[in-house]
Motif scaffolding. Structure first.
Motif, PDB file in Angstrom:
ATOM      1  N   GLN A   7      13.227   0.745  -3.639  1.00 15.70           N
ATOM      2  CA  GLN A   7      13.164  -0.640  -4.070  1.00 15.70           C
ATOM      3  C   GLN A   7      12.680  -1.516  -2.925  1.00 15.70           C
ATOM      4  O   GLN A   7      13.020  -1.299  -1.773  1.00 15.70           O
ATOM      5  N   ARG A   8      11.885  -2.506  -3.283  1.00 10.65           N
ATOM      6  CA  ARG A   8      11.467  -3.513  -2.315  1.00 10.65           C
ATOM      7  C   ARG A   8      12.067  -4.850  -2.738  1.00 10.65           C
ATOM      8  O   ARG A   8      11.740  -5.383  -3.796  1.00 10.65           O
ATOM      9  N   TRP A   9      12.938  -5.384  -1.895  1.00 12.00           N
ATOM     10  CA  TRP A   9      13.593  -6.645  -2.200  1.00 12.00           C
ATOM     11  C   TRP A   9      12.803  -7.790  -1.549  1.00 12.00           C
ATOM     12  O   TRP A   9      13.346  -8.671  -0.908  1.00 12.00           O
ATOM     13  N   GLY A  10      11.493  -7.753  -1.740  1.00 11.74           N
ATOM     14  CA  GLY A  10      10.620  -8.716  -1.082  1.00 11.74           C
ATOM     15  C   GLY A  10      10.840 -10.143  -1.531  1.00 11.74           C
ATOM     16  O   GLY A  10      10.600 -11.082  -0.787  1.00 11.74           O
ATOM     17  N   PHE A  11      11.288 -10.332  -2.809  1.00  9.50           N
ATOM     18  CA  PHE A  11      11.464 -11.689  -3.321  1.00  9.50           C
ATOM     19  C   PHE A  11      12.547 -12.426  -2.558  1.00  9.50           C
ATOM     20  O   PHE A  11      12.469 -13.627  -2.334  1.00  9.50           O
ATOM     21  N   PHE A  12      13.579 -11.688  -2.138  1.00  9.03           N
ATOM     22  CA  PHE A  12      14.708 -12.304  -1.448  1.00  9.03           C
ATOM     23  C   PHE A  12      14.596 -12.194   0.074  1.00  9.03           C
ATOM     24  O   PHE A  12      15.328 -12.854   0.792  1.00  9.03           O
ATOM     25  N   ALA A  13      13.701 -11.322   0.550  1.00 10.17           N
ATOM     26  CA  ALA A  13      13.630 -11.048   1.993  1.00 10.17           C
ATOM     27  C   ALA A  13      12.772 -12.083   2.706  1.00 10.17           C
ATOM     28  O   ALA A  13      11.860 -12.668   2.118  1.00 10.17           O
ATOM     29  N   PRO A  14      13.057 -12.329   3.991  1.00  4.22           N
ATOM     30  CA  PRO A  14      12.192 -13.213   4.771  1.00  4.22           C
ATOM     31  C   PRO A  14      10.839 -12.553   4.981  1.00  4.22           C
ATOM     32  O   PRO A  14      10.697 -11.340   4.818  1.00  4.22           O
ATOM     33  N   PRO A  15       9.805 -13.324   5.314  1.00  7.26           N
ATOM     34  CA  PRO A  15       8.477 -12.733   5.519  1.00  7.26           C
ATOM     35  C   PRO A  15       8.519 -11.702   6.643  1.00  7.26           C
ATOM     36  O   PRO A  15       9.294 -11.835   7.592  1.00  7.26           O
ATOM     37  N   PRO A  16       7.709 -10.640   6.551  1.00  6.63           N
ATOM     38  CA  PRO A  16       7.728  -9.585   7.575  1.00  6.63           C
ATOM     39  C   PRO A  16       7.298 -10.117   8.933  1.00  6.63           C
ATOM     40  O   PRO A  16       6.470 -11.023   9.029  1.00  6.63           O
ATOM     41  N   GLN A  17       7.873  -9.541   9.971  1.00  6.53           N
ATOM     42  CA  GLN A  17       7.552  -9.937  11.340  1.00  6.53           C
ATOM     43  C   GLN A  17       6.492  -9.038  11.965  1.00  6.53           C
ATOM     44  O   GLN A  17       5.979  -9.344  13.031  1.00  6.53           O
ATOM     45  N   SER A  18       6.186  -7.906  11.308  1.00  9.57           N
ATOM     46  CA  SER A  18       5.231  -6.962  11.869  1.00  9.57           C
ATOM     47  C   SER A  18       4.562  -6.159  10.767  1.00  9.57           C
ATOM     48  O   SER A  18       5.062  -6.089   9.643  1.00  9.57           O
ATOM     49  N   ASN A  19       3.424  -5.571  11.108  1.00  6.77           N
ATOM     50  CA  ASN A  19       2.709  -4.674  10.211  1.00  6.77           C
ATOM     51  C   ASN A  19       2.815  -3.251  10.742  1.00  6.77           C
ATOM     52  O   ASN A  19       2.739  -3.028  11.953  1.00  6.77           O
ATOM     53  N   ASP A  20       2.986  -2.300   9.831  1.00  9.32           N
ATOM     54  CA  ASP A  20       3.026  -0.895  10.239  1.00  9.32           C
ATOM     55  C   ASP A  20       1.613  -0.383  10.478  1.00  9.32           C
ATOM     56  O   ASP A  20       0.662  -0.788   9.809  1.00  9.32           O
ATOM     57  N   ARG A  21       1.506   0.549  11.431  1.00 11.07           N
ATOM     58  CA  ARG A  21       0.244   1.237  11.696  1.00 11.07           C
ATOM     59  C   ARG A  21       0.551   2.723  11.793  1.00 11.07           C
ATOM     60  O   ARG A  21       1.561   3.128  12.384  1.00 11.07           O
ATOM     61  N   LEU A  22      -0.307   3.539  11.199  1.00 12.39           N
ATOM     62  CA  LEU A  22      -0.141   4.990  11.220  1.00 12.39           C
ATOM     63  C   LEU A  22      -1.382   5.621  11.836  1.00 12.39           C
ATOM     64  O   LEU A  22      -2.482   5.491  11.293  1.00 12.39           O
ATOM     65  N   TYR A  23      -1.172   6.304  12.958  1.00 12.38           N
ATOM     66  CA  TYR A  23      -2.280   6.946  13.669  1.00 12.38           C
ATOM     67  C   TYR A  23      -2.182   8.465  13.520  1.00 12.38           C
ATOM     68  O   TYR A  23      -1.105   9.043  13.661  1.00 12.38           O
ATOM     69  N   TYR A  24      -3.327   9.087  13.263  1.00 14.04           N
ATOM     70  CA  TYR A  24      -3.423  10.543  13.282  1.00 14.04           C
ATOM     71  C   TYR A  24      -4.229  10.949  14.519  1.00 14.04           C
ATOM     72  O   TYR A  24      -5.364  10.508  14.692  1.00 14.04           O
ATOM     73  N   VAL A  25      -3.605  11.764  15.344  1.00 12.86           N
ATOM     74  CA  VAL A  25      -4.246  12.222  16.579  1.00 12.86           C
ATOM     75  C   VAL A  25      -4.662  13.682  16.371  1.00 12.86           C
ATOM     76  O   VAL A  25      -3.820  14.561  16.201  1.00 12.86           O
ATOM     77  N   PHE A  26      -5.960  13.925  16.396  1.00  4.02           N
ATOM     78  CA  PHE A  26      -6.502  15.281  16.239  1.00  4.02           C
ATOM     79  C   PHE A  26      -6.902  15.812  17.619  1.00  4.02           C
ATOM     80  O   PHE A  26      -7.782  15.252  18.272  1.00  4.02           O
ATOM     81  N   GLU A  27      -6.216  16.870  18.029  1.00  2.00           N
ATOM     82  CA  GLU A  27      -6.455  17.480  19.344  1.00  2.00           C
ATOM     83  C   GLU A  27      -7.125  18.841  19.137  1.00  2.00           C
ATOM     84  O   GLU A  27      -6.580  19.718  18.476  1.00  2.00           O
ATOM     85  N   LYS A  28      -8.300  19.023  19.721  1.00  2.00           N
ATOM     86  CA  LYS A  28      -9.025  20.285  19.550  1.00  2.00           C
ATOM     87  C   LYS A  28      -8.245  21.429  20.193  1.00  2.00           C
ATOM     88  O   LYS A  28      -7.810  21.337  21.345  1.00  2.00           O
TER      89      LYS A  28
END
Length: 209
Positions: A48-69
């Motif tokens: 569940q996302r309680w976004g209607f009641f929650a304060p605005p987000p303070q940060s954005n998520d980032r997902l990095y994929y590191v490919f090592e040969k």
């Protein structure tokens, strides 16, 4: 008789759902930390996302994929996947059902991982406190990551790396893959023109796979 049994069953399901929601939505405590395995399963199916009641987000998520040969560990390629995905969602709207589904799976997995990190960490810290042991930050992080890397949300993100490799024409079997989750602070409106805002990025999770 059937109507009575049916109504009782439905009432019982709603009662169970309500109690589970309250337990797993409250701030971390002994009860929901001890039920972390069930918390993960509950959030997987009833996220569940309680976004209607929650304060605005303070940060954005980032997902990095590191490919090592594998044959040359100095050869490293890094892809961040969330920002490009959000741009695709915007450009393909309203026909962005596939992108929306992928965004949901990734965002939900990241949420469960970050929430799990906090819960597992507090569990280890509580155990160390009971045993009157000093917490070693480096060892604690290793233990927490080891637990997280056995969870379904982590495996979901790891499996997605195959699609990332395919999209970028990489031979998946030739690379070791690592995941990094960060949070990038959202600047306040009055600070939007300040320099070096992109440097304010915090590492949340760094896999050891």
């Amino acid at each position: 008789m059937f109507r009575y049994v049916f109504s009782t069953l439905i009432s019982g399901l709603f009662l169970f759902y309500g109690i589970a929601t309250v337990v797993f939505s409250t701030p971390d405590n002994y009860i929901n930390i001890s039920l972390i395995e069930y918390n993960e399963k509950f959030n997987t199916f009833f996220y569940q996302r309680w976004g209607f009641f929650a304060p605005p987000p303070q940060s954005n998520d980032r997902l990095y994929y590191v490919f090592e040969k594998k044959t040359n560990k100095a050869e490293i390629i890094v892809y961040e996947v969330i920002e490009p995905l959000l741009k695709q969602k915007c450009s393909k709207a309203p026909f962005n059902g596939n992108e929306d589904l992928v965004d949901y799976l990734i965002s939900n997995s990241i949420y469960l991982i970050t929430d799990g990190i906090r819960a597992v960490r507090e569990s280890f810290e509580y155990d160390a406190k009971l045993k009157n042991k000093k917490v070693d930050e480096f060892e604690l992080t290793k233990k927490v990551n080891k637990v997280i890397e056995t969870t379904k949300p982590f495996m979901t993100l790891l499996n997605y790396s195959k699609k990332v490799a395919l999209n970028n024409k990489l031979e998946y079997a030739d690379y070791n893959v690592y995941l990094k989750i960060t949070q990038k602070k959202i600047p306040k409106f009055i600070d939007r023109y300040k320099k070096n805002l992109n440097e304010d990025e915090q590492l949340i999770f760094d896999s050891s796979n």
